[in-house]
Write a protein that holds these residues in place. Sequence first.
Motif, PDB file in Angstrom:
ATOM      1  N   PRO A 220       0.813  -1.221   0.000  1.00  0.00           N
ATOM      2  CA  PRO A 220       0.000   0.000   0.000  1.00  0.00           C
ATOM      3  C   PRO A 220       0.841   1.264   0.000  1.00  0.00           C
ATOM      4  O   PRO A 220       1.993   1.270   0.464  1.00  0.00           O
ATOM      5  CB  PRO A 220      -0.801  -0.127   1.297  1.00  0.00           C
ATOM      6  N   ALA A 221       0.269   2.347  -0.502  1.00  0.00           N
ATOM      7  CA  ALA A 221       0.908   3.659  -0.419  1.00  0.00           C
ATOM      8  C   ALA A 221       1.057   4.040   1.052  1.00  0.00           C
ATOM      9  O   ALA A 221       0.238   3.675   1.890  1.00  0.00           O
ATOM     10  CB  ALA A 221       0.070   4.697  -1.155  1.00  0.00           C
ATOM     11  N   GLY A 222       2.111   4.752   1.365  1.00  0.00           N
ATOM     12  CA  GLY A 222       2.340   5.171   2.744  1.00  0.00           C
ATOM     13  C   GLY A 222       3.298   4.291   3.496  1.00  0.00           C
ATOM     14  O   GLY A 222       3.680   4.594   4.628  1.00  0.00           O
ATOM     15  N   LEU A 223       3.730   3.182   2.878  1.00  0.00           N
ATOM     16  CA  LEU A 223       4.677   2.289   3.548  1.00  0.00           C
ATOM     17  C   LEU A 223       6.094   2.821   3.455  1.00  0.00           C
ATOM     18  O   LEU A 223       6.932   2.574   4.307  1.00  0.00           O
ATOM     19  CB  LEU A 223       4.602   0.898   2.916  1.00  0.00           C
ATOM     20  N   ASN A 224       6.383   3.611   2.419  1.00  0.00           N
ATOM     21  CA  ASN A 224       7.735   4.073   2.140  1.00  0.00           C
ATOM     22  C   ASN A 224       8.314   4.888   3.295  1.00  0.00           C
ATOM     23  O   ASN A 224       7.629   5.721   3.894  1.00  0.00           O
ATOM     24  CB  ASN A 224       7.722   4.910   0.855  1.00  0.00           C
ATOM     25  N   THR A 225       9.605   4.629   3.616  1.00  0.00           N
ATOM     26  CA  THR A 225      10.326   5.334   4.673  1.00  0.00           C
ATOM     27  C   THR A 225      11.636   5.858   4.104  1.00  0.00           C
ATOM     28  O   THR A 225      12.293   5.178   3.329  1.00  0.00           O
ATOM     29  CB  THR A 225      10.627   4.402   5.861  1.00  0.00           C
ATOM     30  N   THR A 226      12.044   7.069   4.499  1.00  0.00           N
ATOM     31  CA  THR A 226      13.316   7.631   4.073  1.00  0.00           C
ATOM     32  C   THR A 226      14.329   7.490   5.202  1.00  0.00           C
ATOM     33  O   THR A 226      14.103   7.991   6.314  1.00  0.00           O
ATOM     34  CB  THR A 226      13.170   9.109   3.684  1.00  0.00           C
ATOM     35  N   LEU A 227      15.456   6.814   4.937  1.00  0.00           N
ATOM     36  CA  LEU A 227      16.491   6.620   5.940  1.00  0.00           C
ATOM     37  C   LEU A 227      17.341   7.884   6.080  1.00  0.00           C
ATOM     38  O   LEU A 227      17.242   8.819   5.286  1.00  0.00           O
ATOM     39  CB  LEU A 227      17.374   5.436   5.539  1.00  0.00           C
ATOM     40  N   SER A 228      18.205   7.892   7.107  1.00  0.00           N
ATOM     41  CA  SER A 228      19.091   9.036   7.323  1.00  0.00           C
ATOM     42  C   SER A 228      20.049   9.234   6.157  1.00  0.00           C
ATOM     43  O   SER A 228      20.557  10.333   5.935  1.00  0.00           O
ATOM     44  CB  SER A 228      19.879   8.842   8.624  1.00  0.00           C
ATOM     45  N   THR A 229      20.297   8.181   5.401  1.00  0.00           N
ATOM     46  CA  THR A 229      21.167   8.257   4.231  1.00  0.00           C
ATOM     47  C   THR A 229      20.459   8.847   3.025  1.00  0.00           C
ATOM     48  O   THR A 229      21.079   9.090   1.991  1.00  0.00           O
ATOM     49  CB  THR A 229      21.674   6.851   3.857  1.00  0.00           C
ATOM     50  N   GLY A 230      19.145   9.051   3.131  1.00  0.00           N
ATOM     51  CA  GLY A 230      18.370   9.539   2.008  1.00  0.00           C
ATOM     52  C   GLY A 230      17.736   8.435   1.189  1.00  0.00           C
ATOM     53  O   GLY A 230      16.914   8.701   0.306  1.00  0.00           O
ATOM     54  N   GLN A 231      18.119   7.183   1.500  1.00  0.00           N
ATOM     55  CA  GLN A 231      17.568   6.045   0.759  1.00  0.00           C
ATOM     56  C   GLN A 231      16.105   5.847   1.133  1.00  0.00           C
ATOM     57  O   GLN A 231      15.724   5.908   2.300  1.00  0.00           O
ATOM     58  CB  GLN A 231      18.354   4.776   1.078  1.00  0.00           C
ATOM     59  N   LYS A 232      15.273   5.594   0.118  1.00  0.00           N
ATOM     60  CA  LYS A 232      13.864   5.306   0.353  1.00  0.00           C
ATOM     61  C   LYS A 232      13.654   3.791   0.334  1.00  0.00           C
ATOM     62  O   LYS A 232      14.133   3.105  -0.566  1.00  0.00           O
ATOM     63  CB  LYS A 232      12.990   5.983  -0.697  1.00  0.00           C
ATOM     64  N   VAL A 233      12.979   3.271   1.350  1.00  0.00           N
ATOM     65  CA  VAL A 233      12.760   1.829   1.452  1.00  0.00           C
ATOM     66  C   VAL A 233      11.299   1.568   1.784  1.00  0.00           C
ATOM     67  O   VAL A 233      10.588   2.444   2.275  1.00  0.00           O
ATOM     68  CB  VAL A 233      13.649   1.193   2.544  1.00  0.00           C
ATOM     69  N   ASN A 234      10.863   0.358   1.496  1.00  0.00           N
ATOM     70  CA  ASN A 234       9.534  -0.080   1.911  1.00  0.00           C
ATOM     71  C   ASN A 234       9.658  -0.826   3.240  1.00  0.00           C
ATOM     72  O   ASN A 234       9.842  -0.224   4.273  1.00  0.00           O
ATOM     73  CB  ASN A 234       8.888  -0.928   0.823  1.00  0.00           C
ATOM     74  N   LEU A 235       9.633  -2.156   3.210  1.00  0.00           N
ATOM     75  CA  LEU A 235       9.758  -2.903   4.466  1.00  0.00           C
ATOM     76  C   LEU A 235      11.194  -2.981   4.951  1.00  0.00           C
ATOM     77  O   LEU A 235      11.461  -3.267   6.111  1.00  0.00           O
ATOM     78  CB  LEU A 235       9.202  -4.317   4.287  1.00  0.00           C
ATOM     79  N   GLY A 236      12.175  -2.777   4.054  1.00  0.00           N
ATOM     80  CA  GLY A 236      13.568  -2.922   4.456  1.00  0.00           C
ATOM     81  C   GLY A 236      13.910  -4.381   4.688  1.00  0.00           C
ATOM     82  O   GLY A 236      13.352  -5.279   4.044  1.00  0.00           O
ATOM     83  N   ASP A 237      14.843  -4.653   5.597  1.00  0.00           N
ATOM     84  CA  ASP A 237      15.186  -6.033   5.956  1.00  0.00           C
ATOM     85  C   ASP A 237      14.001  -6.607   6.726  1.00  0.00           C
ATOM     86  O   ASP A 237      13.829  -6.338   7.912  1.00  0.00           O
ATOM     87  CB  ASP A 237      16.436  -6.089   6.831  1.00  0.00           C
TER      88      ASP A 237
END
Length: 262
Positions: A160-177
């Motif tokens: 779903p939309a809204g899952l995306n997160t921006t890390l301190s590095t600027g990288q955009k991730v969904n669930l990540g690890d």
Amino acid sequence: NGTWKTVASSAYSRGGAQEHVLKDGRFFEAGGEDIYVYPGCASNCTQPANGSALFKNVEVYDPVANTWTVEASGLYDIGDTGSATLGDGRILDSTRASSATQIYDPTTNTWTSGPNIPSGSGDENAWAALQNGGILAVAPDAASIYNPATGTWIRTGAYPAGLNTTLSTGQKVNLGDVAGVSLLFDGRVIAYGYGKTVIYTPGATASDAGTWALGPAMLSGNEAEDEYTVTEPNGKVMVATYPFQGSPNVLQEFDPTANRSE
């Protein structure tokens, strides 16, 4: 509170490995994201490079005989990857090197190739055996479902939309690890990632793509990548969480009836 006792030592010491209880009661452990000790290495050994044959190894523990045996190695690197037990007791497995899959038969101690995963590599995946007979493979950016009856994979509905997160590095991730995923009593699956949760609703059969929806956020902005989850006897789900990319660990619960984190 129960008691602990020391049992036989395994040949390998590993982290981020796959673990399953086989139908005959033995314990299956394979690969790992890290291998700390291995045959010929006593301690403080050089970490093997990804793709090394050491990451294809399999050990099985017999709780009756209290013995470990090294079994047939996988066809591909088994890292911090997804796997699940099929209805017939075989292990459906992935690899971090590609979208290939492999199937282990504990009765014959053999491996065979399986179909490729449409959502990509099995790296950093968490998988669940569904009530409709399918296997759900949850990856950082997409998910797929395997139908054992046809031996084929399909993509699930999109995250779903809204899952995306921006890390301190600027990288955009969904669930990540991806953290562990838990099967709820009603057949849905909750998956955890960077402070957010998503809930999968499967179709009636393993040939249905199913749908995803955002679940409640974890408390205090905590995240749960690379952590464990478990569905409790009361139907709630317990998960280990920690401050965003920090520590210490704090247990939280998801209440599917109230649809909230506690």
